[in-house]
Design a protein around this motif. Structure first.
Motif, PDB file in Angstrom:
ATOM      1  N   ARG A   7       1.314   1.904   1.227  1.00 34.55           N
ATOM      2  CA  ARG A   7       0.981   0.872   2.214  1.00 34.55           C
ATOM      3  C   ARG A   7       2.208   0.278   2.897  1.00 34.55           C
ATOM      4  O   ARG A   7       2.084  -0.427   3.892  1.00 34.55           O
ATOM      5  CB  ARG A   7       0.179  -0.246   1.554  1.00 34.55           C
ATOM      6  CG  ARG A   7       0.938  -1.007   0.474  1.00 34.55           C
ATOM      7  CD  ARG A   7       0.102  -2.072  -0.186  1.00 34.55           C
ATOM      8  NE  ARG A   7      -0.196  -3.171   0.717  1.00 34.55           N
ATOM      9  CZ  ARG A   7      -0.734  -4.327   0.312  1.00 34.55           C
ATOM     10  NH1 ARG A   7      -1.042  -4.506  -0.961  1.00 34.55           N
ATOM     11  NH2 ARG A   7      -0.968  -5.284   1.181  1.00 34.55           N
ATOM     12  N   TYR A   8       3.407   0.568   2.363  1.00 35.71           N
ATOM     13  CA  TYR A   8       4.650   0.091   2.975  1.00 35.71           C
ATOM     14  C   TYR A   8       5.364   1.221   3.709  1.00 35.71           C
ATOM     15  O   TYR A   8       6.546   1.118   4.003  1.00 35.71           O
ATOM     16  CB  TYR A   8       5.550  -0.525   1.906  1.00 35.71           C
ATOM     17  CG  TYR A   8       4.883  -1.668   1.168  1.00 35.71           C
ATOM     18  CD1 TYR A   8       4.569  -2.860   1.831  1.00 35.71           C
ATOM     19  CD2 TYR A   8       4.519  -1.539  -0.172  1.00 35.71           C
ATOM     20  CE1 TYR A   8       3.919  -3.897   1.156  1.00 35.71           C
ATOM     21  CE2 TYR A   8       3.879  -2.568  -0.841  1.00 35.71           C
ATOM     22  CZ  TYR A   8       3.579  -3.742  -0.167  1.00 35.71           C
ATOM     23  OH  TYR A   8       2.931  -4.771  -0.830  1.00 35.71           O
ATOM     24  N   TYR A   9       4.619   2.320   3.972  1.00 33.95           N
ATOM     25  CA  TYR A   9       5.126   3.462   4.742  1.00 33.95           C
ATOM     26  C   TYR A   9       6.221   4.237   3.993  1.00 33.95           C
ATOM     27  O   TYR A   9       6.987   4.959   4.612  1.00 33.95           O
ATOM     28  CB  TYR A   9       5.632   3.017   6.127  1.00 33.95           C
ATOM     29  CG  TYR A   9       4.580   2.327   6.968  1.00 33.95           C
ATOM     30  CD1 TYR A   9       3.804   3.048   7.877  1.00 33.95           C
ATOM     31  CD2 TYR A   9       4.362   0.954   6.867  1.00 33.95           C
ATOM     32  CE1 TYR A   9       2.841   2.416   8.656  1.00 33.95           C
ATOM     33  CE2 TYR A   9       3.398   0.311   7.639  1.00 33.95           C
ATOM     34  CZ  TYR A   9       2.641   1.047   8.529  1.00 33.95           C
ATOM     35  OH  TYR A   9       1.687   0.413   9.297  1.00 33.95           O
ATOM     36  N   ARG A  10       6.293   4.065   2.660  1.00 36.22           N
ATOM     37  CA  ARG A  10       7.258   4.795   1.848  1.00 36.22           C
ATOM     38  C   ARG A  10       6.674   6.141   1.424  1.00 36.22           C
ATOM     39  O   ARG A  10       5.472   6.238   1.142  1.00 36.22           O
ATOM     40  CB  ARG A  10       7.634   4.011   0.583  1.00 36.22           C
ATOM     41  CG  ARG A  10       8.466   2.776   0.845  1.00 36.22           C
ATOM     42  CD  ARG A  10       8.865   2.130  -0.471  1.00 36.22           C
ATOM     43  NE  ARG A  10       7.704   1.812  -1.291  1.00 36.22           N
ATOM     44  CZ  ARG A  10       7.486   0.620  -1.834  1.00 36.22           C
ATOM     45  NH1 ARG A  10       8.337  -0.358  -1.661  1.00 36.22           N
ATOM     46  NH2 ARG A  10       6.418   0.399  -2.580  1.00 36.22           N
ATOM     47  N   LEU A  11       7.525   7.139   1.343  1.00 35.25           N
ATOM     48  CA  LEU A  11       7.116   8.448   0.867  1.00 35.25           C
ATOM     49  C   LEU A  11       6.867   8.371  -0.637  1.00 35.25           C
ATOM     50  O   LEU A  11       7.779   8.070  -1.411  1.00 35.25           O
ATOM     51  CB  LEU A  11       8.203   9.474   1.193  1.00 35.25           C
ATOM     52  CG  LEU A  11       7.882  10.948   0.919  1.00 35.25           C
ATOM     53  CD1 LEU A  11       6.686  11.408   1.732  1.00 35.25           C
ATOM     54  CD2 LEU A  11       9.109  11.796   1.241  1.00 35.25           C
ATOM     55  N   LYS A  12       5.639   8.619  -1.051  1.00 36.69           N
ATOM     56  CA  LYS A  12       5.275   8.444  -2.454  1.00 36.69           C
ATOM     57  C   LYS A  12       6.071   9.365  -3.380  1.00 36.69           C
ATOM     58  O   LYS A  12       6.416   8.978  -4.492  1.00 36.69           O
ATOM     59  CB  LYS A  12       3.767   8.668  -2.629  1.00 36.69           C
ATOM     60  CG  LYS A  12       2.927   7.524  -2.088  1.00 36.69           C
ATOM     61  CD  LYS A  12       1.450   7.691  -2.363  1.00 36.69           C
ATOM     62  CE  LYS A  12       0.801   8.630  -1.388  1.00 36.69           C
ATOM     63  NZ  LYS A  12      -0.696   8.588  -1.459  1.00 36.69           N
ATOM     64  N   SER A  13       6.383  10.554  -2.908  1.00 36.93           N
ATOM     65  CA  SER A  13       7.105  11.508  -3.751  1.00 36.93           C
ATOM     66  C   SER A  13       8.606  11.236  -3.806  1.00 36.93           C
ATOM     67  O   SER A  13       9.300  11.729  -4.689  1.00 36.93           O
ATOM     68  CB  SER A  13       6.881  12.935  -3.232  1.00 36.93           C
ATOM     69  OG  SER A  13       7.407  13.071  -1.919  1.00 36.93           O
ATOM     70  N   GLU A  14       9.117  10.437  -2.862  1.00 41.71           N
ATOM     71  CA  GLU A  14      10.548  10.122  -2.814  1.00 41.71           C
ATOM     72  C   GLU A  14      10.730   8.767  -2.118  1.00 41.71           C
ATOM     73  O   GLU A  14      11.035   8.695  -0.938  1.00 41.71           O
ATOM     74  CB  GLU A  14      11.305  11.224  -2.053  1.00 41.71           C
ATOM     75  CG  GLU A  14      12.789  11.239  -2.345  1.00 41.71           C
ATOM     76  CD  GLU A  14      13.475  12.499  -1.846  1.00 41.71           C
ATOM     77  OE1 GLU A  14      14.722  12.479  -1.775  1.00 41.71           O
ATOM     78  OE2 GLU A  14      12.793  13.489  -1.529  1.00 41.71           O
TER      79      GLU A  14
ATOM     80  N   THR B 173      -4.851  -9.504   7.549  1.00 43.91           N
ATOM     81  CA  THR B 173      -3.855  -9.560   8.627  1.00 43.91           C
ATOM     82  C   THR B 173      -3.800  -8.209   9.325  1.00 43.91           C
ATOM     83  O   THR B 173      -4.056  -7.165   8.717  1.00 43.91           O
ATOM     84  CB  THR B 173      -2.457  -9.893   8.074  1.00 43.91           C
ATOM     85  OG1 THR B 173      -2.014  -8.816   7.226  1.00 43.91           O
ATOM     86  CG2 THR B 173      -2.464 -11.200   7.299  1.00 43.91           C
ATOM     87  N   ALA B 174      -3.444  -8.225  10.601  1.00 40.35           N
ATOM     88  CA  ALA B 174      -3.359  -6.972  11.360  1.00 40.35           C
ATOM     89  C   ALA B 174      -2.233  -6.092  10.836  1.00 40.35           C
ATOM     90  O   ALA B 174      -2.376  -4.868  10.738  1.00 40.35           O
ATOM     91  CB  ALA B 174      -3.163  -7.275  12.845  1.00 40.35           C
ATOM     92  N   ILE B 175      -1.097  -6.702  10.481  1.00 41.89           N
ATOM     93  CA  ILE B 175       0.036  -5.937   9.934  1.00 41.89           C
ATOM     94  C   ILE B 175      -0.380  -5.236   8.641  1.00 41.89           C
ATOM     95  O   ILE B 175      -0.114  -4.049   8.437  1.00 41.89           O
ATOM     96  CB  ILE B 175       1.244  -6.856   9.695  1.00 41.89           C
ATOM     97  CG1 ILE B 175       1.826  -7.348  11.030  1.00 41.89           C
ATOM     98  CG2 ILE B 175       2.332  -6.137   8.890  1.00 41.89           C
ATOM     99  CD1 ILE B 175       2.884  -8.423  10.877  1.00 41.89           C
ATOM    100  N   GLY B 176      -1.050  -5.979   7.768  1.00 36.82           N
ATOM    101  CA  GLY B 176      -1.493  -5.408   6.503  1.00 36.82           C
ATOM    102  C   GLY B 176      -2.571  -4.359   6.678  1.00 36.82           C
ATOM    103  O   GLY B 176      -2.572  -3.323   5.999  1.00 36.82           O
ATOM    104  N   ALA B 177      -3.510  -4.603   7.586  1.00 42.90           N
ATOM    105  CA  ALA B 177      -4.619  -3.669   7.811  1.00 42.90           C
ATOM    106  C   ALA B 177      -4.107  -2.307   8.261  1.00 42.90           C
ATOM    107  O   ALA B 177      -4.630  -1.260   7.843  1.00 42.90           O
ATOM    108  CB  ALA B 177      -5.592  -4.242   8.833  1.00 42.90           C
ATOM    109  N   LEU B 178      -3.076  -2.286   9.111  1.00 43.99           N
ATOM    110  CA  LEU B 178      -2.513  -1.012   9.573  1.00 43.99           C
ATOM    111  C   LEU B 178      -1.893  -0.233   8.421  1.00 43.99           C
ATOM    112  O   LEU B 178      -2.122   0.974   8.275  1.00 43.99           O
ATOM    113  CB  LEU B 178      -1.457  -1.264  10.649  1.00 43.99           C
ATOM    114  CG  LEU B 178      -1.945  -1.469  12.078  1.00 43.99           C
ATOM    115  CD1 LEU B 178      -0.775  -1.832  12.975  1.00 43.99           C
ATOM    116  CD2 LEU B 178      -2.641  -0.220  12.611  1.00 43.99           C
ATOM    117  N   GLY B 179      -1.091  -0.914   7.598  1.00 42.33           N
ATOM    118  CA  GLY B 179      -0.458  -0.249   6.467  1.00 42.33           C
ATOM    119  C   GLY B 179      -1.470   0.278   5.465  1.00 42.33           C
ATOM    120  O   GLY B 179      -1.301   1.362   4.896  1.00 42.33           O
ATOM    121  N   LEU B 180      -2.546  -0.464   5.266  1.00 41.07           N
ATOM    122  CA  LEU B 180      -3.578  -0.027   4.338  1.00 41.07           C
ATOM    123  C   LEU B 180      -4.427   1.089   4.935  1.00 41.07           C
ATOM    124  O   LEU B 180      -4.944   1.937   4.207  1.00 41.07           O
ATOM    125  CB  LEU B 180      -4.451  -1.226   3.944  1.00 41.07           C
ATOM    126  CG  LEU B 180      -3.729  -2.220   3.018  1.00 41.07           C
ATOM    127  CD1 LEU B 180      -4.433  -3.566   3.015  1.00 41.07           C
ATOM    128  CD2 LEU B 180      -3.633  -1.659   1.606  1.00 41.07           C
TER     129      LEU B 180
END
Length: 435
Positions: free
Chosen positions: A322-329, A374-381
């Motif tokens: 949800r924070y746009y981080r690559l889960k594998s790295e 929140t709109a910021i949170g909704a996009l990440g989710l």
């Protein structure tokens, strides 16, 4: 603490700024001016390749809410957009060149940001944010495909509208006004009779298109549908879309025309206008021939023709959190349109969140919980929702946010309450988020 940000578009610029404001040193890698993508024409950062509009600025609209959240939290992109805005009724439109120049100046002058002009072909060591955009260079795209897997990248086609000089518009056949009388009269309205529209439609649907490798109508993002593709859906489809005459009375007749083409100011001087909703991939001579059939544009001077390009995005629900981080790295994050957020403001919002969260992680702080309300949170989710079977790019909308817990009469009133709920949460998060 150092973070490498790849790409100085809307997302990369916003991300670099948020990191730098929090005391993190940023190395911003941008391949311009050494190399440009097919959609870029200047060497400035945060160049707007398609429309100059950041869409609605009203809180009854989800993108208006997203902009207000970012304003309150110190967004670079919104600050520069507000400083270079041009009148566009209820929308936030900007002077295209002035906006990019201001973002570039502020990024280059920040003491915590070092800009390097070079093409990236390998992913650097350490903390990295990849915000190279939907037109990522072939070398980097190939490297990402190796890292993420063959099925990680998807794509669709995007298109930009033509620009014309204001002085070439025949104002004897047009007038200034705004649809539904919202905002000031900032649009040039170019009416057509039924006969004029019919001839225009016939020409538009049979005009020769430019060759775009792999192009199919079904692979076009709905929000940037080429006008000729839309026209092929039916004779009057445009009259219910970008050429809708409702709420636009011709002062010469006192009546609504059969169809109306709207022009929106593209720069602060008002010398350049774009054809609203006229994204296209027609051949350049065909654009001149067909669009000059609009009576007010019979002698139009085209300063830029419409273009079309391929947009690549990731299969983000399988790859990113949800924070746009690559889960594998997790040292690698992504930001911008390549994550599957669609639109200028949405791209900047992803860069904002990545910048904030990367800085907090490096400083040993927990992540900020931007909830789905929140709109910021909704996009990440949304982009990290693994239950989505067929992932497609998404503009911010109230449909990806939780409904209210009570009934409200009227869509605008309901949306206004959804925005009020979100902004109350943003106010509570401000002390935690803002440096």
């Amino acid at each position: 603490m150092n973070v490498t940000v790849i790409g100085a578009g809307l997302a990369g610029s916003e991300c670099a700024w948020q990191l730098a404001q929090r005391g993190v040193h940023v190395t911003l890698l941008e391949m311009k001016p050494l190399k440009r993508t097919p959609a870029h024409v200047t060497d400035q950062f945060a160049e707007l390749c398609c429309s100059n509009s950041l869409r609605s600025d009203q809180l009854e609209n989800a993108v208006g809410l997203l902009k207000e959240e970012m304003r309150r939290l110190g967004s670079l992109i919104l600050s520069c957009a507000d400083a270079t805005r041009v009148e566009a009724g209820g929308a936030l439109a900007v002077d295209r060149e002035g906006f990019a120049a201001l973002v570039t100046e502020r990024i280059r002058s920040h003491p915590n940001i070092t800009v390097e002009a070079r093409e990236v072909t390998e992913i650097p060591e350490g903390e990295v944010v990849i915000a190279s955009g939907p037109l990522t260079s072939d070398a980097l795209a190939q490297r990402l495909q190796t890292l993420l897997g063959e099925k990680s990248a998807l794509h669709f086609f995007d298109a930009a509208a033509p620009l014309v000089s204001a002085e070439s518009v025949d104002m004897d056949k047009a007038w200034f006004g705004s649809r539904y009388d919202r905002g000031t009269s900032d649009y040039v309205n170019c009416p057509m009779t039924e006969e004029e529209y019919d001839a225009f439609w016939q020409a538009l649907t049979t005009a020769q298109e430019a060759e775009v490798h792999g192009f199919e109508d079904k692979m076009v993002f709905e929000g940037c549908m080429p006008v000729e593709v839309m026209a092929r859906r039916g004779h009057d489809t445009l009259c219910y879309g970008p050429l809708k005459p409702r709420g636009l009375k011709d002062p010469r007749t006192g009546k609504e025309p059969y169809a109306v083409v709207q022009l929106r100011r593209d720069n602060a001087q008002g010398s350049v206008y774009n054809l609203v909703g006229f994204q296209t991939h027609l051949r350049f001579p065909e654009q001149r021939r067909v669009f000059s059939m609009i009576p007010a544009l019979h002698d139009a001077e085209f300063l830029r023709y419409g273009v079309m390009h391929r947009n690549t995005f990731l299969n983000s629900p399988q790859l990113l959190d949800r924070y746009y981080r690559l889960k594998s790295e997790p040292r690698i994050s992504f930001a911008g349109q390549m994550t599957g957020v669609e639109g200028y403001v949405e791209s900047a919002a992803s860069g904002f969140l990545v910048g904030v969260e990367t800085a907090r992680r490096l400083q040993g702080l927990p992540p900020v919980d931007f909830p789905r309300e929140t709109a910021i949170g909704a996009l990440g989710l949304y982009i990290s929702n693994q239950s989505i079977a067929a992932f497609q790019p998404m503009n911010i909308n109230f449909g990806i946010m939780p409904p209210l817990d009570h009934r409200v009469k009227g869509k605008r009133n309901k949306n206004a309450e959804l925005s009020a709920r979100s902004l109350a949460i943003i106010e509570e998060l401000k002390a935690e988020v803002c440096p």
